[in-house]
Design a protein around this motif. Sequence first.
Motif, PDB file in Angstrom:
ATOM      1  N   GLU A 137     -76.551  46.709-116.863  1.00  0.00           N
ATOM      2  CA  GLU A 137     -76.763  47.022-118.274  1.00  0.00           C
ATOM      3  C   GLU A 137     -75.561  47.778-118.809  1.00  0.00           C
ATOM      4  O   GLU A 137     -74.752  48.310-118.044  1.00  0.00           O
ATOM      5  N   ARG A 138     -75.499  47.898-120.119  1.00  0.00           N
ATOM      6  CA  ARG A 138     -74.446  48.697-120.749  1.00  0.00           C
ATOM      7  C   ARG A 138     -74.808  50.179-120.723  1.00  0.00           C
ATOM      8  O   ARG A 138     -75.947  50.543-120.497  1.00  0.00           O
ATOM      9  N   ALA A 175     -72.541  58.862-112.411  1.00  0.00           N
ATOM     10  CA  ALA A 175     -73.877  58.476-112.870  1.00  0.00           C
ATOM     11  C   ALA A 175     -73.736  57.830-114.240  1.00  0.00           C
ATOM     12  O   ALA A 175     -73.041  58.351-115.121  1.00  0.00           O
ATOM     13  N   GLY A 176     -74.386  56.699-114.408  1.00  0.00           N
ATOM     14  CA  GLY A 176     -74.348  55.995-115.679  1.00  0.00           C
ATOM     15  C   GLY A 176     -75.732  55.870-116.261  1.00  0.00           C
ATOM     16  O   GLY A 176     -76.627  55.295-115.632  1.00  0.00           O
ATOM     17  N   GLY A 177     -75.931  56.416-117.469  1.00  0.00           N
ATOM     18  CA  GLY A 177     -77.195  56.289-118.179  1.00  0.00           C
ATOM     19  C   GLY A 177     -77.218  54.976-118.930  1.00  0.00           C
ATOM     20  O   GLY A 177     -76.437  54.766-119.856  1.00  0.00           O
ATOM     21  N   LEU A 178     -78.101  54.088-118.530  1.00  0.00           N
ATOM     22  CA  LEU A 178     -78.117  52.723-119.050  1.00  0.00           C
ATOM     23  C   LEU A 178     -79.133  52.548-120.176  1.00  0.00           C
ATOM     24  O   LEU A 178     -80.056  53.345-120.329  1.00  0.00           O
ATOM     25  N   VAL A 179     -78.964  51.484-120.939  1.00  0.00           N
ATOM     26  CA  VAL A 179     -79.832  51.249-122.093  1.00  0.00           C
ATOM     27  C   VAL A 179     -81.267  50.926-121.710  1.00  0.00           C
ATOM     28  O   VAL A 179     -82.177  51.096-122.517  1.00  0.00           O
ATOM     29  N   ASP A 180     -81.500  50.473-120.468  1.00  0.00           N
ATOM     30  CA  ASP A 180     -82.862  50.121-120.058  1.00  0.00           C
ATOM     31  C   ASP A 180     -83.639  51.300-119.487  1.00  0.00           C
ATOM     32  O   ASP A 180     -84.746  51.133-118.998  1.00  0.00           O
ATOM     33  N   LYS A 211     -88.130  56.426-119.738  1.00  0.00           N
ATOM     34  CA  LYS A 211     -88.883  55.302-120.290  1.00  0.00           C
ATOM     35  C   LYS A 211     -88.156  54.608-121.431  1.00  0.00           C
ATOM     36  O   LYS A 211     -88.659  53.676-122.011  1.00  0.00           O
ATOM     37  N   GLY A 212     -86.980  55.064-121.757  1.00  0.00           N
ATOM     38  CA  GLY A 212     -86.192  54.445-122.812  1.00  0.00           C
ATOM     39  C   GLY A 212     -84.724  54.645-122.511  1.00  0.00           C
ATOM     40  O   GLY A 212     -84.370  55.168-121.455  1.00  0.00           O
ATOM     41  N   PRO A 213     -83.852  54.234-123.422  1.00  0.00           N
ATOM     42  CA  PRO A 213     -82.417  54.401-123.199  1.00  0.00           C
ATOM     43  C   PRO A 213     -82.067  55.853-122.873  1.00  0.00           C
ATOM     44  O   PRO A 213     -82.568  56.777-123.500  1.00  0.00           O
TER      45      PRO A 213
END
Length: 177
Positions: free
Chosen positions: A66-67, A89-94, A130-132
Amino acid sequence: MESCIKVVNRSASSAFAPDGTYLAAGTMAGAVDLQFSSSANLDIFELDFVSDDRQLILAGTAPSSERFNRLSWGKGPANSDEFSLGLIAGGLVDGNIGLWNPNTLIRSHASKKDYETSESAFVGHLSRDKGPVRGLEFNSLSPNLLASGADEGEVCICDVAKPSEPSHFPPLKIWLT
C-alpha cells in the motif's frame, strides 16, 4: 536564489536515518506521479553532500502493498548487526504498519540482488489500526516502542524489539473536544 542542496523528484512521506546518512521515502498516499503509476515503494537514498550532483543516490528499494501516510525511522537494538541502521516503520493507508530493515535494503541493492529485497527486508507488520495510519513515531528514549494513531481516535503502542513478532499494549482512547 535557490536553497535546495539535493533533490529527488517524487511525492513521498520521508524520514531521516537516526544514525546515518540516509533518507527513506515511501510513495505518498493520494499522490499521482508523472507516469500515473499506482505502485507503492519504499526507497532509501544516500545523502552524499560531497558530490556536486543534485540528485540523491538510490541506495535501496522495495515494493509495498500500500501507499504511505507516515514514515518513521527508529534506532535499532543496541549491539545488533542485523539492525545496525535501525528499523523503518511505514503507516499505510489500509491501517497496517509495515516494518523494514534498511540495512538489508541497502546491502541487497549494493550486491544487485533486488529480487530478494522485498522478502528479506520486510521484517513484519502490525494491524491494530482500523483506518489509515495518520501518526507514527518511535520513542527516542526507548527505540523499541512505536506509537501509531489512526482515524478511530486510538493511540496504539507496540513493542518492536522483535520486529518479526511485535507485541501490542492495550490501545489508549483519545477524546477530542
